[in-house]
Design an enzyme around this catalytic site. Structure first.
Site, short mmCIF file in Angstrom:
data_model
loop_
_atom_site.label_atom_id
_atom_site.label_comp_id
_atom_site.label_asym_id
_atom_site.label_seq_id
_atom_site.Cartn_x
_atom_site.Cartn_y
_atom_site.Cartn_z
N GLU A 57 0.83 -1.20 0.00
CA GLU A 57 0.00 0.00 0.00
C GLU A 57 0.87 1.25 0.00
OE1 GLU A 57 -4.04 -1.44 2.26
OE2 GLU A 57 -2.36 -0.89 3.52
N CYS A 61 3.45 8.64 1.02
CA CYS A 61 4.06 7.72 1.98
C CYS A 61 4.25 6.38 1.27
CB CYS A 61 3.13 7.55 3.19
SG CYS A 61 3.70 6.34 4.38
N CYS A 77 6.71 -6.84 7.20
CA CYS A 77 7.81 -6.31 8.00
C CYS A 77 8.20 -7.34 9.04
CB CYS A 77 7.40 -5.01 8.69
SG CYS A 77 8.78 -4.21 9.55
N CYS A 114 6.80 -4.64 15.60
CA CYS A 114 6.44 -3.65 16.63
C CYS A 114 5.00 -3.93 17.07
CB CYS A 114 6.56 -2.23 16.08
SG CYS A 114 8.23 -1.86 15.51
N CYS A 160 1.80 -1.92 15.65
CA CYS A 160 1.74 -1.59 14.22
C CYS A 160 1.06 -2.71 13.44
CB CYS A 160 3.15 -1.36 13.69
SG CYS A 160 3.24 -1.15 11.92
N CYS A 176 -1.04 6.50 10.24
CA CYS A 176 0.16 5.90 10.80
C CYS A 176 -0.12 4.56 11.46
CB CYS A 176 0.72 6.84 11.84
SG CYS A 176 2.37 7.31 11.48
S1 SF4 Z 1 6.42 0.40 12.88
FE1 SF4 Z 1 5.56 -1.31 11.65
S2 SF4 Z 1 6.44 -1.07 9.60
FE2 SF4 Z 1 7.69 0.18 11.01
S3 SF4 Z 1 9.39 -1.19 11.64
FE3 SF4 Z 1 7.75 -1.44 13.20
S4 SF4 Z 1 6.53 -3.19 12.44
FE4 SF4 Z 1 7.76 -2.49 10.73
#
Ligand code: SF4
Length: 358
Positions: free
Chosen positions: A86, A100, A107, A111, A114, A331
């Site tokens: 995206e 963006c 990923c 995190c 996220c 975000c």
């Molecule tokens: S915030 Fe999300 S996209 Fe960014 S490094 Fe952490 S897990 Fe990956």
């Protein structure tokens, strides 16, 4: 689209004069003509060769969502291997048009807050796949005589784990034969891959750097960002100091406000001590709700208090205004939700007032 030099040599090798590549670049990047068929300067045999061998876009738009207020457009792109990513266009009242971009499919940083981090990592994007996200929006905006003013690497993925291709994509964005963007209009955001921060400072002195900090201590950071166990805060802050010494540029620290996790008054005081004397700005991010269980955003009163403590301790601070929440484009919300609908026959993002990776 590839670099101009690549297209020129491809044409030459096949007996087509290399100046045709210049015509393509002029039509594409100056006039916003996004299809070989519409490029009137090209003879049909050249069009046919290009269509078959040098596609303009390495990514195909599959689904477009626009926020109710019209400020935000999110596009789901399909890649050559069927993976999905995206990218988001944010139109601000002050005239900025910020794109963006994603740098990876999924990923591996995991995190906890996220949505992208909940996806499994599939692969790195190529420089073309990254730059084409910007090119796509640039051609859309050209229709209304607008252009992309800023690019933020804050979509899906950790850019510094795909350093080589991300660096090439920045070169493509800055190339005066292509999008000709200024270095200072580009921001790369990392969750804290320490060795690459110095490398980035040396290679891209004028490109902005944002660091997803989100915690004032290892204790809190370990809870929400697994990368912290590999690169503790002391090492990260040391790398950030090195960055500012090399570039003489301010670094932005992103700080997402998570209820009961990192939003207490003592956290704000700890953060002020941690960042004292560093050339930096703290960008406080109200958390955009996702489907992640057990994670909630902080109340406004807590955000206001946090901000005032940093302020009174002489730390520059802003609070980000998010756009596009209603289309899951803010975000931390990019999550490739359309996987099932696109793949039934058969890959965070975010965006905010001044960019930023959660
Ligand atoms: S915030 Fe999300 S996209 Fe960014 S490094 Fe952490 S897990 Fe990956």
């Amino acid at each position: 689209m590839r670099f101009l030099g690549d297209v020129r040599s491809r044409l030459e090798k096949n007996g087509i004069p290399s100046y045709r590549a210049n015509q393509v670049f002029k039509d594409l990047f100056e006039k916003g003509i996004g299809s070989y068929d519409d490029m009137k300067t090209l003879p049909s045999n050249v069009k046919d060769f290009l269509k078959n061998n040098v596609p303009i876009f390495s990514i195909v738009p599959k689904k477009e969502s626009t926020s109710k207020d019209g400020s935000t457009k999110k596009i789901l792109f399909e890649l050559n291997d069927g993976e999905l990513i995206e990218a988001v266009l944010m139109k601000f009242d002050d005239g900025r048009n910020t794109v963006c971009v994603s740098s990876q499919v999924g990923c591996m940083m995991n995190c906890k807050f996220c949505a992208t981090g909940q996806l499994s990592f599939k692969r790195n994007l190529t420089y073309e796949e990254i730059a084409d996200q910007v090119l796509y929006f640039a051609t859309l905006l050209k229709k209304t005589k607008e252009y992309v003013t800023h690019v933020v690497y804050m979509g899906m993925g950790e850019p510094f784990l795909n350093y080589t291709e991300v660096a090439k994509s920045i070169d493509m964005l800055r190339d005066d034969a292509a999008l000709n963007m200024g270095s200072r209009s580009i921001t790369v955001s990392t969750c804290g891959i320490v060795p690459e921060i110095k490398r980035f400072a040396e290679q891209f002195k004028q490109v902005n750097l944002a660091v997803s900090l989100h915690a004032p201590s290892d204790e809190v950071r370990n809870e929400i960002m697994p990368i912290s166990t590999k690169y503790p805060l002391e090492e990260l802050i040391e790398a950030c100091k090195t960055y500012t010494e090399i570039t003489h540029r301010r670094i932005t620290f992103e700080y997402v406000m998570l209820d009961g996790v990192n939003d207490k008054e003592r956290h704000a005081y700890q953060l002020a001590v941690l960042l004292r004397g560093l050339l930096c700005l703290v960008n406080i991010i109200p958390y955009n709700e996702t489907s992640i269980k057990g994670i909630k955003g902080s109340q406004k009163s807590k955000i206001d208090k946090f901000r005032s403590i940093l302020d009174s301790n002489h730390i520059q601070v802003t609070v980000r205004v998010s756009l596009g929440k209603d289309i899951d484009a803010a975000c931390g919300q990019l999550a490739r939700k359309n996987k099932l609908s696109i793949n039934s026959n058969n890959h965070g993002g975010r965006k905010q007032k001044d960019s930023g990776k959660v």
